[in-house]
Design an enzyme around this catalytic site. Structure first.
Site, PDB file in Angstrom:
ATOM      1  N   ASN A  11       0.890  -1.168   0.000  1.00 58.25           N
ATOM      2  CA  ASN A  11       0.000   0.000   0.000  1.00 58.25           C
ATOM      3  C   ASN A  11       0.923   1.212   0.000  1.00 58.25           C
ATOM      4  O   ASN A  11       1.518   1.541   1.021  1.00 58.25           O
ATOM      5  CB  ASN A  11      -0.893  -0.019   1.250  1.00 58.25           C
ATOM      6  CG  ASN A  11      -1.705   1.261   1.375  1.00 58.25           C
ATOM      7  OD1 ASN A  11      -1.739   2.083   0.459  1.00 58.25           O
ATOM      8  ND2 ASN A  11      -2.351   1.436   2.520  1.00 58.25           N
ATOM      9  N   LYS A  13       0.235   4.236  -0.246  1.00 56.08           N
ATOM     10  CA  LYS A  13      -0.347   5.437   0.370  1.00 56.08           C
ATOM     11  C   LYS A  13      -0.108   6.648  -0.543  1.00 56.08           C
ATOM     12  O   LYS A  13      -0.112   6.500  -1.758  1.00 56.08           O
ATOM     13  CB  LYS A  13       0.196   5.629   1.793  1.00 56.08           C
ATOM     14  CG  LYS A  13      -0.005   4.360   2.629  1.00 56.08           C
ATOM     15  CD  LYS A  13       0.248   4.532   4.090  1.00 56.08           C
ATOM     16  CE  LYS A  13       0.010   3.193   4.805  1.00 56.08           C
ATOM     17  NZ  LYS A  13       0.168   3.279   6.249  1.00 56.08           N
ATOM     18  N   HIS A  96      -9.373   1.650   5.017  1.00 58.18           N
ATOM     19  CA  HIS A  96      -8.084   1.790   5.709  1.00 58.18           C
ATOM     20  C   HIS A  96      -8.258   2.727   6.909  1.00 58.18           C
ATOM     21  O   HIS A  96      -9.022   3.687   6.844  1.00 58.18           O
ATOM     22  CB  HIS A  96      -7.022   2.351   4.749  1.00 58.18           C
ATOM     23  CG  HIS A  96      -5.647   2.218   5.307  1.00 58.18           C
ATOM     24  ND1 HIS A  96      -5.144   3.108   6.236  1.00 58.18           N
ATOM     25  CD2 HIS A  96      -4.682   1.291   5.101  1.00 58.18           C
ATOM     26  CE1 HIS A  96      -3.930   2.716   6.572  1.00 58.18           C
ATOM     27  NE2 HIS A  96      -3.621   1.625   5.893  1.00 58.18           N
ATOM     28  N   GLU A  98      -6.491   5.000   8.019  1.00 59.05           N
ATOM     29  CA  GLU A  98      -6.192   6.421   7.747  1.00 59.05           C
ATOM     30  C   GLU A  98      -7.413   7.105   7.141  1.00 59.05           C
ATOM     31  O   GLU A  98      -7.662   8.283   7.389  1.00 59.05           O
ATOM     32  CB  GLU A  98      -4.960   6.525   6.835  1.00 59.05           C
ATOM     33  CG  GLU A  98      -3.684   6.224   7.617  1.00 59.05           C
ATOM     34  CD  GLU A  98      -2.575   5.597   6.797  1.00 59.05           C
ATOM     35  OE1 GLU A  98      -2.622   5.660   5.556  1.00 59.05           O
ATOM     36  OE2 GLU A  98      -1.656   5.028   7.418  1.00 59.05           O
ATOM     37  N   GLU A 168      -5.324  -4.687  10.511  1.00 65.83           N
ATOM     38  CA  GLU A 168      -4.292  -3.676  10.719  1.00 65.83           C
ATOM     39  C   GLU A 168      -4.547  -2.935  12.025  1.00 65.83           C
ATOM     40  O   GLU A 168      -5.346  -1.986  12.054  1.00 65.83           O
ATOM     41  CB  GLU A 168      -4.309  -2.663   9.563  1.00 65.83           C
ATOM     42  CG  GLU A 168      -4.021  -3.267   8.214  1.00 65.83           C
ATOM     43  CD  GLU A 168      -3.388  -2.258   7.272  1.00 65.83           C
ATOM     44  OE1 GLU A 168      -2.336  -2.588   6.713  1.00 65.83           O
ATOM     45  OE2 GLU A 168      -3.916  -1.146   7.112  1.00 65.83           O
ATOM     46  N   GLY A 174       2.728   2.381  10.816  1.00 67.48           N
ATOM     47  CA  GLY A 174       3.694   3.462  10.657  1.00 67.48           C
ATOM     48  C   GLY A 174       4.413   3.848  11.938  1.00 67.48           C
ATOM     49  O   GLY A 174       5.084   4.864  12.017  1.00 67.48           O
ATOM     50  N   SER A 214       3.505  -2.068  10.290  1.00 66.93           N
ATOM     51  CA  SER A 214       4.954  -2.202  10.487  1.00 66.93           C
ATOM     52  C   SER A 214       5.473  -3.594  10.144  1.00 66.93           C
ATOM     53  O   SER A 214       6.424  -4.078  10.761  1.00 66.93           O
ATOM     54  CB  SER A 214       5.362  -1.804  11.905  1.00 66.93           C
ATOM     55  OG  SER A 214       5.017  -0.448  12.155  1.00 66.93           O
TER      56      SER A 214
HETATM   57  P1  13P Z   1       3.155   0.438   7.637  1.00 65.20           P
HETATM   58  O1  13P Z   1       3.628  -0.862   7.046  1.00 65.20           O
HETATM   59  O2  13P Z   1       3.891   1.638   7.144  1.00 65.20           O
HETATM   60  O3  13P Z   1       3.052   0.349   9.128  1.00 65.20           O
HETATM   61  O4  13P Z   1       1.652   0.630   7.099  1.00 65.20           O
HETATM   62  C1  13P Z   1       0.776  -0.419   7.202  1.00 65.20           C
HETATM   63  C2  13P Z   1      -0.449  -0.065   6.452  1.00 65.20           C
HETATM   64  O5  13P Z   1      -1.179   0.821   6.843  1.00 65.20           O
HETATM   65  C3  13P Z   1      -0.728  -0.778   5.206  1.00 65.20           C
HETATM   66  O6  13P Z   1      -1.993  -0.488   4.732  1.00 65.20           O
END
Ligand code: 13P
Length: 257
Positions: A11, A13, A96, A98, A168, A174, A214
């Site tokens: 992903n 982002k 997601h 976010e 997640e 992150g 992560s």
């Molecule tokens: P990270 O791997 O940067 O923690 O992000 C995970 C994520 O949100 C994947 O959708």
């Protein structure tokens, strides 16, 4: 071995211009040629075309990161499922954390987007996960149950063949904090039990459940060794080809078992 696909998805982002995206996708496509697991790249809308060209002829799947529920209309800034399909997109990330946290995504809109995406023939990577506060209050299972039930409202057992669930935990995204393999396994197994309850054991057994948060080159093998973790949704590490390839190798090892 259960009857389901192992899927490693990046992903990206809000990262990579079309040119940068093309270069990164090309490198990943070249180096994952022999992968035994499925590999998917979920990229910004504006990168779809370039990434599609870069991965042409490879086994990588093309994914987007959001989709609107309406077919078309006055929804400034949004993208419809048919538009994604017309760009040869096969996967879309929905719900997601976010988007839930910063863009007002709710369980109801996650469900509406999921229905529209499936109706258009897309495969959905449906994200669920608890916040740190919810985990500390022992509410993890309640939150996951609510998110899974509401997201899958009116989705049929047949349509579940095109649904991937990504667990997640918000506190692990992150942050460099990863759920332990045991913590991740526990929730992924719980999600599978919910699917068995909502549908049946066969659907539950066939549903790919990914872990995300992560996940990196160091911890991927341990997480993927867990029986109910069928892949990963990778943020930061998916932008670093060397690291992403190590994760794909761990997914391939699991798929070959
Ligand atoms: P990270 O791997 O940067 O923690 O992000 C995970 C994520 O949100 C994947 O959708």
């Amino acid at each position: 071995m259960a009857n389901r696909k192992i899927i490693i998805a990046g992903n990206w982002k809000m990262n990579k211009t079309p040119f940068e995206a093309r270069c990164l996708a090309y490198e990943i496509a070249e180096k994952t040629e022999g992968a035994a697991c499925d590999v998917v790249l979920c990229v910004p809308f504006v990168d779809l075309f370039q990434v599609k060209e870069a991965i042409a002829g490879s086994k990588i799947g093309l994914g987007a990161q959001n989709v609107h529920w309406a077919e078309s209309g006055a929804f400034t800034g949004e993208i419809s499922a048919d538009m994604l399909v017309a760009c040869d997109t096969q996967y879309v990330v929905i719900g997601h954390s976010e988007r839930r946290q910063y863009f007002g995504e709710t369980d109801a809109t996650v469900n509406a987007r999921t229905k529209a995406a499936l109706a258009a023939g897309l495969k959905v990577i449906l994200c669920v996960g608890e916040t740190r506060e919810e985990r500390e209050l022992n509410e993890t299972n309640d939150v996951i149950e609510r998110q899974v039930r509401l997201a899958l409202a009116d989705i049929t057992a047949e349509q579940m063949a095109n649904v991937i669930i990504a667990y997640e935990p918000v506190w692990a995204i992150g942050t460099g904090l990863t759920a332990t393999a045991e913590q991740a396994q526990e929730v992924c197994a719980y999600i599978r039990s919910l699917i068995a309850e909502l549908y049946n054991a066969e659907v539950a057994d066939g549903t790919t459940i990914q872990y995300g948060g992560s996940m990196n080159a160091k911890n991927a093998a341990e997480l993927l060794a867990m029986p109910d973790i069928d892949g990963g949704l990778i943020g930061g590490a998916s932008l670093k080809p060397t690291d992403f390839l190590v994760i794909v190798a761990a997914g391939s090892a699991k798929a070959s078992r």
